[in-house]
Scaffold this motif. Sequence first.
Motif, mmCIF file in Angstrom:
data_model
loop_
_atom_site.group_PDB
_atom_site.id
_atom_site.type_symbol
_atom_site.label_atom_id
_atom_site.label_comp_id
_atom_site.label_asym_id
_atom_site.label_seq_id
_atom_site.Cartn_x
_atom_site.Cartn_y
_atom_site.Cartn_z
ATOM 1 N N THR A 161 -7.126 1.707 -50.561
ATOM 2 C CA THR A 161 -7.699 2.623 -51.736
ATOM 3 C C THR A 161 -7.849 4.041 -50.988
ATOM 4 O O THR A 161 -7.247 4.134 -49.746
ATOM 5 N N THR A 162 -8.110 4.937 -51.675
ATOM 6 C CA THR A 162 -7.863 6.285 -51.191
ATOM 7 C C THR A 162 -9.313 6.753 -50.756
ATOM 8 O O THR A 162 -10.329 7.064 -51.539
ATOM 9 N N GLU A 163 -9.344 7.126 -49.423
ATOM 10 C CA GLU A 163 -10.841 7.513 -48.839
ATOM 11 C C GLU A 163 -11.977 6.600 -49.398
ATOM 12 O O GLU A 163 -13.009 7.287 -49.765
ATOM 13 N N ASN A 164 -11.682 4.917 -49.310
ATOM 14 C CA ASN A 164 -12.850 4.294 -49.695
ATOM 15 C C ASN A 164 -13.009 4.505 -51.312
ATOM 16 O O ASN A 164 -14.088 4.054 -51.614
ATOM 17 N N GLN A 165 -12.339 5.269 -52.007
ATOM 18 C CA GLN A 165 -12.602 5.377 -53.507
ATOM 19 C C GLN A 165 -11.669 4.531 -54.218
ATOM 20 O O GLN A 165 -10.687 4.355 -54.018
ATOM 21 N N ILE A 166 -12.406 3.725 -55.131
ATOM 22 C CA ILE A 166 -11.640 2.798 -56.055
ATOM 23 C C ILE A 166 -10.728 3.611 -57.003
ATOM 24 O O ILE A 166 -11.376 4.489 -57.670
ATOM 25 N N ILE A 167 -9.374 3.091 -57.240
ATOM 26 C CA ILE A 167 -8.633 3.990 -58.323
ATOM 27 C C ILE A 167 -8.737 3.172 -59.447
ATOM 28 O O ILE A 167 -8.718 1.965 -59.415
ATOM 29 N N GLU A 168 -9.085 3.702 -60.528
ATOM 30 C CA GLU A 168 -9.245 3.108 -61.703
ATOM 31 C C GLU A 168 -8.036 3.499 -62.794
ATOM 32 O O GLU A 168 -7.313 4.522 -62.544
ATOM 33 N N PHE A 169 -7.297 2.618 -63.481
ATOM 34 C CA PHE A 169 -6.150 2.689 -64.263
ATOM 35 C C PHE A 169 -6.519 2.728 -65.827
ATOM 36 O O PHE A 169 -7.201 1.686 -66.184
ATOM 37 N N GLU A 170 -6.207 3.752 -66.215
ATOM 38 C CA GLU A 170 -6.308 3.936 -67.765
ATOM 39 C C GLU A 170 -5.136 3.985 -68.591
ATOM 40 O O GLU A 170 -3.980 4.476 -68.168
ATOM 41 N N LYS A 212 7.050 4.132 -79.831
ATOM 42 C CA LYS A 212 8.141 3.389 -79.673
ATOM 43 C C LYS A 212 7.881 1.995 -78.923
ATOM 44 O O LYS A 212 8.410 1.103 -78.838
ATOM 45 N N GLY A 213 6.443 1.857 -78.890
ATOM 46 C CA GLY A 213 5.867 0.507 -78.143
ATOM 47 C C GLY A 213 6.012 0.817 -76.564
ATOM 48 O O GLY A 213 5.573 -0.409 -76.035
ATOM 49 N N GLY A 214 6.080 1.877 -76.330
ATOM 50 C CA GLY A 214 5.764 1.756 -74.593
ATOM 51 C C GLY A 214 4.689 2.203 -74.298
ATOM 52 O O GLY A 214 3.433 2.374 -75.130
ATOM 53 N N HIS A 215 4.222 2.368 -72.735
ATOM 54 C CA HIS A 215 2.876 2.648 -72.457
ATOM 55 C C HIS A 215 3.134 3.638 -71.408
ATOM 56 O O HIS A 215 4.002 3.793 -70.475
ATOM 57 N N ILE A 216 2.060 4.431 -71.148
ATOM 58 C CA ILE A 216 1.661 5.501 -70.318
ATOM 59 C C ILE A 216 0.352 5.122 -69.731
ATOM 60 O O ILE A 216 -0.802 4.738 -70.362
ATOM 61 N N PHE A 217 0.424 4.984 -68.147
ATOM 62 C CA PHE A 217 -0.788 4.403 -67.351
ATOM 63 C C PHE A 217 -1.061 5.668 -66.360
ATOM 64 O O PHE A 217 -0.374 6.557 -65.888
ATOM 65 N N THR A 228 0.262 9.402 -62.557
ATOM 66 C CA THR A 228 0.801 8.644 -63.842
ATOM 67 C C THR A 228 2.156 8.142 -63.996
ATOM 68 O O THR A 228 3.044 8.323 -62.888
ATOM 69 N N VAL A 229 2.545 6.925 -64.633
ATOM 70 C CA VAL A 229 3.688 6.313 -64.688
ATOM 71 C C VAL A 229 3.946 5.925 -66.020
ATOM 72 O O VAL A 229 2.651 5.534 -66.643
ATOM 73 N N ALA A 230 4.937 5.680 -66.388
ATOM 74 C CA ALA A 230 5.290 5.107 -68.069
ATOM 75 C C ALA A 230 6.377 4.091 -67.825
ATOM 76 O O ALA A 230 7.108 3.854 -67.121
ATOM 77 N N LEU A 231 6.215 3.000 -69.141
ATOM 78 C CA LEU A 231 7.057 2.155 -69.379
ATOM 79 C C LEU A 231 7.789 2.600 -70.500
ATOM 80 O O LEU A 231 7.161 2.655 -71.772
ATOM 81 N N MET A 232 9.077 3.181 -70.841
ATOM 82 C CA MET A 232 9.692 3.875 -71.905
ATOM 83 C C MET A 232 10.726 2.954 -72.493
ATOM 84 O O MET A 232 11.409 2.542 -71.740
ATOM 85 N N LEU A 260 0.201 2.442 -58.424
ATOM 86 C CA LEU A 260 0.732 2.598 -59.705
ATOM 87 C C LEU A 260 1.879 1.998 -60.186
ATOM 88 O O LEU A 260 1.935 1.163 -61.390
ATOM 89 N N LEU A 261 2.969 1.870 -59.144
ATOM 90 C CA LEU A 261 3.987 0.879 -59.370
ATOM 91 C C LEU A 261 3.448 -0.430 -59.590
ATOM 92 O O LEU A 261 4.112 -1.178 -60.369
ATOM 93 N N ASP A 262 2.743 -0.813 -58.814
ATOM 94 C CA ASP A 262 2.315 -2.188 -58.724
ATOM 95 C C ASP A 262 1.376 -2.707 -59.824
ATOM 96 O O ASP A 262 1.989 -3.708 -60.864
ATOM 97 N N TYR A 263 0.825 -1.610 -60.397
ATOM 98 C CA TYR A 263 -0.149 -1.949 -61.715
ATOM 99 C C TYR A 263 1.137 -1.890 -62.904
ATOM 100 O O TYR A 263 0.986 -3.074 -63.672
ATOM 101 N N CYS A 264 1.958 -1.023 -62.846
ATOM 102 C CA CYS A 264 2.800 -0.898 -64.203
ATOM 103 C C CYS A 264 3.814 -2.255 -64.255
ATOM 104 O O CYS A 264 4.046 -2.693 -65.137
ATOM 105 N N ILE A 265 4.257 -2.730 -62.747
ATOM 106 C CA ILE A 265 5.123 -3.821 -62.809
ATOM 107 C C ILE A 265 4.322 -5.049 -63.391
ATOM 108 O O ILE A 265 4.794 -5.900 -64.196
ATOM 109 N N ASN A 266 3.303 -5.294 -62.918
ATOM 110 C CA ASN A 266 2.244 -6.502 -63.238
ATOM 111 C C ASN A 266 2.169 -6.323 -64.761
ATOM 112 O O ASN A 266 2.095 -7.338 -65.288
ATOM 113 N N TYR A 267 1.841 -5.276 -65.183
ATOM 114 C CA TYR A 267 1.689 -5.115 -66.799
ATOM 115 C C TYR A 267 2.776 -5.577 -67.607
ATOM 116 O O TYR A 267 2.556 -6.148 -68.539
#
Length: 319
Positions: A161-170, A212-217, A228-232, A260-267
Amino acid sequence: MDALRGFGELGIGSRLKRLSEQLMKDTQIVYDYYNVDFDPYLFPIFRIISTKNGVTNTEIQNSLSYTQPAITQAINKLDAKGYILFKSDEVDKRKKIIFLSDKGEKTLNKLKPLWKSIDFVIKDITTHNSNSLIDTINKIENKLMDKGFSETIINHIKMNTTENQIIEFEFYKNEYAKNFYELNIEWLKAFFVVEPYDEDVLSKPDTYIIGKGGHIFFAKINDEIVGTVALMPIGNEGLFELTKMAVSPKHRGKKIGQQLLDYCINYAKDEMGLPKLVLYSNRVLENAIYIYRKYGFVEIDLETNSPYVRSDIKMELVF
């Protein structure tokens, strides 16, 4: 001397119960350390609800083989915390469908990085050659005595994590459109140029991606959007491009892009059920290409009419 160990196979039930209670206790320590209001005993039912677009008590029972009273008790606890909500079935109004609430979704985002580290540590302490279940339990308990379960998990989380801070994904919200645009424009100007296609997509994410049914995280730290990252969707064959990944300059070098990459791939794999992903890049981005290969992307032929002028490499990840 540990009396339970002396009982051998006769004490295996008690040994498993003791081990389970210890793991649950240490997991609660991890949740408390990161100020996440969650009970580890609620995990299985909460996880089932989080992976379904609406689920009934009966479906949960069939999935977990729990008793109905146990499920009801857990549902009541989740409801009391405000993590779930109920909707009536459109056909049978007597049937209640369970969904995660907004608060439940936010809690889920906080839990996911913790679960990832818990999963990693459990795999580490349970991976060894054993001759019997008793031998396996002995080795697990020895490892836990050598270094506490909760301490090991917290250390792993800190490293990821970054500086002991948890990253949240939205997920994308209209209020994040500006963040999506500005993060990507800054990155493009820093490394390349903003092409007309970039400008169109970044200024109209609802048209090109969401609609078009894509996602942005989005990666978020302390209410600040940091990446940020997207599935287009591309074409008409259900193909998706992993694209528009950018991290705030002041947060680069902290592995936020990888998360972000890991989250996007898993989703894409687990939630959308996609068979594969593609991406376009440039060989000058050596670190990025290295990370893509690390996650399983392989180079494929780049079409002559690539959507990006700067692209000189196309990659594919098949699940």
